[in-house]
Structure formats: C-alpha cells, structure tokens
Design an enzyme around this catalytic site. Structure first.
Site, PDB file in Angstrom:
ATOM      1  N   GLY B  34       0.844  -1.200   0.000  1.00 46.39           N
ATOM      2  CA  GLY B  34       0.000   0.000   0.000  1.00 46.39           C
ATOM      3  C   GLY B  34       0.875   1.244   0.000  1.00 46.39           C
ATOM      4  O   GLY B  34       2.104   1.158   0.142  1.00 46.39           O
ATOM      5  N   SER B  36       2.662   4.875   0.901  1.00 50.62           N
ATOM      6  CA  SER B  36       3.340   5.418   2.090  1.00 50.62           C
ATOM      7  C   SER B  36       2.285   6.071   2.991  1.00 50.62           C
ATOM      8  O   SER B  36       1.442   6.816   2.506  1.00 50.62           O
ATOM      9  CB  SER B  36       4.369   6.457   1.639  1.00 50.62           C
ATOM     10  OG  SER B  36       4.985   7.057   2.756  1.00 50.62           O
ATOM     11  N   GLY B  37       2.309   5.750   4.259  1.00 53.24           N
ATOM     12  CA  GLY B  37       1.340   6.335   5.180  1.00 53.24           C
ATOM     13  C   GLY B  37       0.017   5.584   5.255  1.00 53.24           C
ATOM     14  O   GLY B  37      -0.897   6.000   5.984  1.00 53.24           O
ATOM     15  N   SER B  38      -0.093   4.480   4.531  1.00 58.39           N
ATOM     16  CA  SER B  38      -1.370   3.754   4.523  1.00 58.39           C
ATOM     17  C   SER B  38      -1.600   2.972   5.819  1.00 58.39           C
ATOM     18  O   SER B  38      -2.731   2.640   6.154  1.00 58.39           O
ATOM     19  CB  SER B  38      -1.438   2.805   3.315  1.00 58.39           C
ATOM     20  OG  SER B  38      -0.374   1.877   3.351  1.00 58.39           O
ATOM     21  N   LYS B  40       0.718   0.253   6.827  1.00 56.28           N
ATOM     22  CA  LYS B  40       1.264  -1.107   6.722  1.00 56.28           C
ATOM     23  C   LYS B  40       2.062  -1.526   7.967  1.00 56.28           C
ATOM     24  O   LYS B  40       1.779  -2.554   8.577  1.00 56.28           O
ATOM     25  CB  LYS B  40       2.200  -1.225   5.501  1.00 56.28           C
ATOM     26  CG  LYS B  40       1.554  -0.914   4.170  1.00 56.28           C
ATOM     27  CD  LYS B  40       2.550  -1.010   3.028  1.00 56.28           C
ATOM     28  CE  LYS B  40       3.708  -0.018   3.093  1.00 56.28           C
ATOM     29  NZ  LYS B  40       3.287   1.413   3.028  1.00 56.28           N
ATOM     30  N   SER B 108       5.961  -1.802  -2.025  1.00 58.77           N
ATOM     31  CA  SER B 108       5.959  -2.825  -3.099  1.00 58.77           C
ATOM     32  C   SER B 108       4.898  -2.499  -4.148  1.00 58.77           C
ATOM     33  O   SER B 108       3.904  -3.214  -4.285  1.00 58.77           O
ATOM     34  CB  SER B 108       5.760  -4.239  -2.518  1.00 58.77           C
ATOM     35  OG  SER B 108       4.713  -4.324  -1.586  1.00 58.77           O
TER      36      SER B 108
END
Lengths: 208, 208
Positions: B34, B36-38, B40, B108
């Site tokens: 996902g 950046s900042g999602s 994960k 990714s």
C-alpha cells in the site's frame, strides 16, 4: 474470537527479551567456518535436530537455501564472495532479532568477512565454530568430487587448493571431525550453549 | 548433560510439518502492500504483538531492519527497487521455512514484483494484504512529510505522486484504515488466520 474494537494501543515492537522468555532460549548465530568437506553442514543440521528434540526452534542457513535463492545473483569473484557473506550475516542478524538460534554453514574463508559479521551482532550473539578438519581428511572424503576437480584445474579458486583459508584466531569453539564422532561434535556444541546459558538444562529434561 | 557418544544417526533437516507441530501454528507471509502512510507497518507490528500475546512467535520485516542492513547497497532505481523486493521475498521464504509467521511492510508498488514473491512460496504461504487507504488520507497524515516533499519536487519517483502504485487484483485481504480502527484491522487479520487455520482458537484461549 478476539474482539477488542474499542481498545486502542500504541503498537510497539516485541522486544528481544520478551521473545527470549516466550521461546525458552537466548538467540545467537553459530557461525560454522571451515574447508569444503570439513563437516560444517552435517554438524549444523545435527545440532538443529538435537535442539528441536529439546523443543527449541533453530534454523540452518546453508548453500541449499541461500545460493539458489537470496544469493542466486552472485558468482564467485572476490567481490561476490564478500557480498555473499555480508548478506548471510545480515539475514542471520534478522533471525537472531526474531529470537532464533541460527546456524550458518559456509566455508567463509576470509577473516575480514567473518569479523564483519561478528561486528553486526552483540558480543554474545556471535559464536564462531571453527570446523578444523585437516585438509588431507577433507580431500580424502571429497564427497562431491570437488577437490579432484580443483586438483585437475577444472575449478579455479578452490579454498585449500588454490585459494587461501584464513583460520579463525579466537573462535569460540574448535571442532576436528577427524578426532571425534558427529555425536561428540554435537555434544560439544550443546554443552557450550548450556554452559553459556543460551539454553538451559530444563530444556533438556522437559523434552527428553 | 546429554552424552550419547556411541549413537550415530543420519542428520536430516527438521521438516516443516515437525516445526509446525512444535510452534503451534502454520507459517505464512502476510505481505502488506500500500501507499506510504497507509498504515502497513503499524498494522503489521500490532498483529505481531497480538500473536505474541497468544504465545506465537512472528516477525516483521520492514524498512527499519532491511534498508539499513541487507539492502543498504540498493538505491531507488527501477532495477534496485526490483532487487529490493526480490531479496525481501527470499528472506521471507527463509523465515517461512523456519516456521515463522512473517509480516512484511513495504510499499511494493509493482504487481509483477509481488507476484514474483508469491510464486516463490506455496499457494497457502503467501497472504497479500492490500492496505487500501485512499491517497488523500495518506497524504493528509504525511507523518514523515514525504508527500509534501514529493509535491514540491524534492523527492522524485514517489509512489502515488509521480510514480505508479499498481493495486493488487486479487489480494487475500483488503484493509482501509480510513474506515476502521487499528484494532479492527488487527481483528480482521487475526480472524482470517484463524478461519484459514494458520492459527487455532486454542492459541487464543490458552494464553489470554
């Protein structure tokens, strides 16, 4: 089923100490080094099995699972050999961080490369195991017929034949498989892990 | 102290099935992908903690322990990004082989790279977790001020700004952190692991 929808918490990494408590042992790398045919992989796998029988999880990194996977894009130049050992060291560090007793079985002929791995880890997390089986014995075994090929010049840069092996200066353990049986070599390592409190006598008694 | 000097045996690898029996769970990779900042890493660490509280050992591979170690010699070119994910996939495979529930938290962004990792593992060993938090929400959070820098052109090739994110087509799990709490996201993953029998209800009851 756990339902805790109204609970919020600050996520933090699980600490090494907490893992150690859960797993029942202190993690470390047992770094086997020695000539081709010296017995590194055989001893490492036998130690892994013995630890397993005690209810402890450990893991062997060796040519089988590294050369055809992570390091499949490396050859045998000096630079590639160094990168090979560097990556194995970094992976071993991750396994130790995850709490695993990690066994590595690679010739790792250069002192500087091994010392670089040692430097990655805490002082008591790197246990250098020098499998000091004499060259003549390794060459006589020659299970994979690699020495024969190297002597005929079909393999270049073969450790012990036309490439150097730099013996450890102060290995934590030295094993000569021409002088003792496999079971004795395993005992030597298990005794060390117990004496240094990586594993406890309780592990042995509760499982055997 | 174990002394079994007269016993010899054929050393064999400890099997995956035997490890599973010892560890009390079936290993797999939870591959978080996902923007950046999602969320994960936050979710991955919270799942790791929840599993730990059940007496199960798991491990998070993320930027903190990979970029400064194993992959320190990689940059952000297309080739290096691909090699970055390849190495992480290979390391995740080793951890699964060792029996660990492994969580990876990397953007990714490319489908082909993720599918390459999926192909490394058995069908039920790769669980793709799409952290589908909308770009606007990720950008609003912007904890590390990376989106701001990318919008100002100070970072080039930033996923979601001037580099693509290829969403998974058939992820095993989809999580939108703008629609549910962290605890709910963790519940969703734990419920999945239990429904698919990676972990058992017994793990929960015996430890909590």
């Amino acid at each position: 089923m756990i339902k805790s929808q109204n609970i919020t918490w600050q996520p933090t990494k699980v600490t090494k100490a907490a893992r150690q408590n859960l797993l029942g042992h202190k993690p470390a790398v047992l770094w086997f080094t020695g000539l081709s045919g010296s017995g590194k992989s055989t001893i490492a796998m036998a130690v892994e099995k013995r630890l397993f029988e005690r209810g402890l999880n450990s893991y062997v990194l060796d040519g089988d699972n590294i050369r055809f996977g992570l390091n499949q894009n490396l050859g045998f130049t000096a630079t590639d050999r160094q990168e090979n050992i560097r990556r194995i060291g970094e992976v071993a560090k991750l396994f130790v961080d995850a709490g695993t007793i990690t066994l590595t079985a690679f010739i790792s002929p250069y002192r500087a490369d091994r010392d670089q791995v040692r430097a990655l880890l805490a002082a008591d997390e790197f246990i250098e195991v020098f499998v000091d089986t004499p060259l003549a014995v390794c060459e006589q075994r020659d299970v994979k017929q690699l020495y024969a090929k190297a002597r005929r010049g079909e393999i270049k840069g073969f450790t012990g034949v036309d490439a150097p092996y730099e013996a450890p200066l102060k290995p934590e353990l030295t094993i000569d498989t021409s002088q003792q049986s496999l079971a004795q070599s395993v005992d030597q390592i298990i005794d060390y892990l117990q004496a240094k409190q990586y594993i406890t006598a309780a592990n042995a008694e509760s499982q055997l």
